[in-house]
Each structure stands twice: as C-alpha cells, then as structure tokens.
Design a protein around this motif. Structure first.
Motif, mmCIF file in Angstrom:
data_model
loop_
_atom_site.group_PDB
_atom_site.id
_atom_site.type_symbol
_atom_site.label_atom_id
_atom_site.label_comp_id
_atom_site.label_asym_id
_atom_site.label_seq_id
_atom_site.Cartn_x
_atom_site.Cartn_y
_atom_site.Cartn_z
ATOM 1 N N TRP A 158 0.816 -1.206 0.000
ATOM 2 C CA TRP A 158 0.000 0.000 0.000
ATOM 3 C C TRP A 158 0.855 1.263 0.000
ATOM 4 O O TRP A 158 0.484 2.269 -0.629
ATOM 5 N N LEU A 175 -0.982 0.940 8.641
ATOM 6 C CA LEU A 175 -1.616 -0.362 8.426
ATOM 7 C C LEU A 175 -0.856 -1.490 9.111
ATOM 8 O O LEU A 175 -1.410 -2.567 9.329
ATOM 9 N N ARG A 208 -2.823 -2.420 12.096
ATOM 10 C CA ARG A 208 -4.273 -2.432 11.923
ATOM 11 C C ARG A 208 -4.946 -3.572 12.696
ATOM 12 O O ARG A 208 -6.131 -3.470 13.039
ATOM 13 N N ILE A 223 -9.737 -0.381 5.075
ATOM 14 C CA ILE A 223 -9.096 -1.630 5.494
ATOM 15 C C ILE A 223 -9.120 -1.736 7.016
ATOM 16 O O ILE A 223 -9.365 -2.806 7.590
ATOM 17 N N ASN A 247 -11.123 -4.481 9.597
ATOM 18 C CA ASN A 247 -10.536 -5.182 10.745
ATOM 19 C C ASN A 247 -11.306 -4.908 12.025
ATOM 20 O O ASN A 247 -11.423 -5.785 12.886
ATOM 21 N N SER A 253 -17.199 -2.063 3.482
ATOM 22 C CA SER A 253 -16.137 -2.632 4.325
ATOM 23 C C SER A 253 -16.710 -3.207 5.612
ATOM 24 O O SER A 253 -16.319 -4.306 6.047
#
Length: 439
Positions: free
Chosen positions: A62, A100, A103, A136, A140, A186
């Motif tokens: 990413w 991230l 995360r 994202i 999670n 998401s």
C-alpha cells in the motif's frame, strides 16, 4: 416410459444427459472452489505462522501504491485543488498507508491517527486515493471488535468528511458519497467474514465436543461391559469352584470308608467342571467370535433352579426350596429370571465358602410371588462370619448382586439373621419388580 424412450432405436443406451449435466456441474464447482479453498487455507496458515511478515508485506504494497500515485501525478485527476503541494500529498499518502502495520493489534488507534490526516486531505482539496486505506482498518474493526467500536469507527471516518464538506459546500457529493459507500461495504464484508468465522469455529467446537462425548460413551460402554463380564465370570467360576471344592473335600473324606461315594464325588466334579467350561466358553465366545458365529445358548432361568440346588446339595450343602404365591400368567422377563438365578447362586456359593463347618450349615431358598414383585430370600444356618461382612470383604459377590438388582429397580439386603432367629446364620433378600418402573 417417456416419449424419448419410445422413439429410441433398439440397442441405443438411454439418454443420461441430465445426470451427466448434474455431475458435470458438481465436478465443475469442485474444480473451481477446490483450488480456491486450498489457497485460502494456505494463506491463513502462513498468516498464523508469520503475522508480522504478512502485515509488513501488505503495508509495503500500500505504501508503494500511494507513492506511485503521488509521483505519477494520478492524484490530480480527482483532486478538488490540483495545486496542493506535492510534499504534503506525499506525507499524507505515507501517513495513510504506514499505520496499516498495526491495523490488527490497535485498529481504533490507527483510525484515530488517520482522522487528522483525513481532515487535512479534504480541507486542502487534495482528496488523494490513499484515504480509502481507512476502509481496510474499518474491515478489521468489524471483524474483531464489538459493535460499539464500529460506531466509533464510523464517527472517526465521518467527522473529517463533514468538516471538509462544510469547508467546500459545493463538493458534497465527491467527498461524502464515495466514502459512505466504501465504509458500508467494508463494514458489511467484515461482519460477513466474522459471522462465517464464528460459525465455522462453532461447528469445529461442536465436532470436537461430539468426538469427546463419543469417546466418553465408548469408554463408559466398555467399562460397563467389563463389569458385566466380570460379574458373570465371578458367578460362574465362584459358584462352580465352590461346588467342586466341596465335592473334593467330601470325596477325600469318603475315600477311605466308602469308595463308591468317592467315585460319585469325582463324577460330580467332572460334571460340574464341564458345565463351568461350557458357560465360560459361551461367554468368551461372544467376545472373540463374530456375532453371527457366537454361541447363543440361553442363559439360566427360574426353571433351572432345581438343577442349581441339586448341584449345591451334591457339594454337601443341604438346601430346600419353597415357593409362595402364584406365578403371574406371563413369566418374568429373561433378564429378571437371570438376576434371581444369579443372586441365589451367589448367596449359596457364599454359604459354601463362608458358612463354616461346625456344625454343618443348611440353607433354604424361598421364592415369593406378589402382585407387583418377586422376592427371593436365601437363608442359612452358617456360623462363619469371615468374608460375609461388608461388601464381601473386598470381594465382588454382594456388590455384584446389588448391581444386578439395581438394573431392574430392585433392592437387595444382605446381613445376619435377626437376633430372634432360633439359630445364627445369614440371609440375602432380593425384591424385584415384575414390570419396569415408568420413567
């Protein structure tokens, strides 16, 4: 027969197109989903073994995409203000993608760290694509945290967008709508994956518990069977050996004075031994042989009581049988008859072994039929006490009799005769219901 079968030429095989189609569809589904499922299992296993490596690899990807978006100038195609400093855009891209790495362990903290960056992003008008990396983290949160955490995540994502929309009133649609849809997708994806994961874990746990329960039931069944076999062998061996011992002692005593009586004793010993071997062979054959090949000779019943008492008398214990009451029109079940037979057999065996010899004991068996129960009372005039107090003094005789009685909701009492009895002795009283107690 269908029209197709009628019009088919003789010798032509029937049309199996439908079955082949179904088989092909199932085979095609297996060919498609099988490799995918195997790949997913490998990915999950690798992730469990090396979570830091997987997190670092995903974060690096990413970061690379975000930097490429900045260096190629692609962010300007959707920016509200293309003149934003490239350095600021690069810093925001890195600030969106690098967190991230945490995360999974601290998703809410990561989202809170990204919120100021998201505010600068929409306030400046850069509106870089790296802002969607927040989703994202939302995934999670939906996957791992309670529902209220997802509500906090929605607030952290929405607050910068609302502030930016207030700063740029004419940019409401390009700022709010795409992020709302991305957040909803998401969150839904995280909830679906979480539900499937929890369902799978519940199935695995249920299967594990069923396996444990199956193993426990198998162990309990094996223990119960061992107990039953031990009880049967105890009754068979204990009784017959006691009879043989009595016959041998009597034969040895009579050998000098009456050879004919000694020969009769030896003959009785042979008969009793053969009977014991036959019963043992039948019992062990059920364990060793295939069920269809095992000997299915019937177990003793109340009709065999006279033969039992004859063997006991031959061993030297005078015993008398009395029957009170009227037997029911339908005889007791085979299991109840076997229970009464074995209890009487064990009680008389205990008299032979522990009743003493001075004076020689006598025994009496009384069967009493009542409207709802059958009572068997075995009394003797033996004076020996060793081995007759407690649960057979560590043996299994009285314990086995009580277990047999409990199988049919019966009761068994064993102990000395009352003090009012003319002579000392021992009694065993079995009360057995003639019908099963309704549950």
């Amino acid at each position: 027969m269908t029209d197709d079968d009628t019009n088919r030429a003789p010798g032509t095989p029937p049309d199996n197109t439908q079955g082949n189609t179904q088989g092909s569809a199932q085979g095609g589904t297996t060919l498609i989903t099988g490799p995918v499922q195997r790949l997913l299992r490998r990915v999950r296993a690798f992730d469990l073994r090396r979570p830091l490596l997987w997190n670092g690899l995903l974060t690096a990807c990413w970061v690379l995409f975000a930097v490429l978006d900045v260096t190629s100038g692609g962010w300007r195609t959707v920016a509200l203000d293309p003149d934003v400093s490239g350095t600021l855009v690069l810093l925001m891209s890195v600030a969106f993608s690098v967190p991230l790495l945490w995360r999974r362990t601290h998703p809410l903290a990561v989202l809170a760290f990204m919120a100021p960056v998201a505010l600068v992003n929409v306030w400046s008008g850069a509106v870089i694509q790296a802002a969607y990396v927040q989703q994202i983290v939302v995934f999670n949160i939906a996957l791992r945290l309670p529902g209220r955490a997802l509500a906090w995540a929605g607030a952290l994502v929405a607050a910068p967008l609302l502030a930016g929309a207030a700063h740029r009133p004419h940019s409401w649609d390009p700022l709010i709508v795409p992020h709302v849809w991305a957040f909803a997708l998401s969150a839904m994806l995280g909830i679906v994956v979480r539900t499937r994961k929890e369902y799978t874990e519940a199935l695995v746990d249920r299967a594990r518990r069923l396996e444990l329960e199956r193993d426990q039931q198998a162990r309990l069944a094996a223990a119960a069977e061992r107990t039953r076999i031990a009880r049967e062998m105890h009754d068979i061996i204990g009784h017959n050996l006691s009879v043989i011992t009595g016959l041998a002692d009597g034969g040895a005593y009579a050998a000098a004075r009456s050879p004919e009586r000694a020969a009769q004793a030896l003959e009785a010993i042979g008969t009793t031994s053969r009977q014991a071997l036959t019963e043992l062979r039948r019992l062990l054959g059920v364990l060793r042989d295939h069920p269809a090949e095992a000997d299915r000779a019937p177990q003793p019943t109340l009709d065999d009581m006279d033969e039992l008492l004859t063997g006991v008398r031959t061993a030297g214990l005078p015993v008398r049988l009395r029957v009170h009451g009227t037997p029911p029109p339908s005889p007791p079940t085979a299991g109840r008859q076997l229970t009464v037979y074995r209890v009487v057999q064990e009680a008389l065996t205990n008299t032979l072994k522990h009743g003493g010899t001075d004076p020689s004991p006598t025994a009496e068996v009384t069967l009493t039929y009542r409207a709802t129960e059958l009572e068997a009372l075995v009394t003797d005039t033996g004076t020996g006490a060793v081995g007759r107090h407690g649960p057979d003094a560590g043996g299994q005789g009285i314990t086995g009799m009580r277990e047999r009685a409990s199988l049919y909701d019966g009761t068994l009492e064993a102990g000395p005769l009352p003090a009012s009895a003319p002579v000392g002795g021992w009694q065993v009283r079995l009360r057995l219901p003639l019908e099963d107690t309704p549950s």
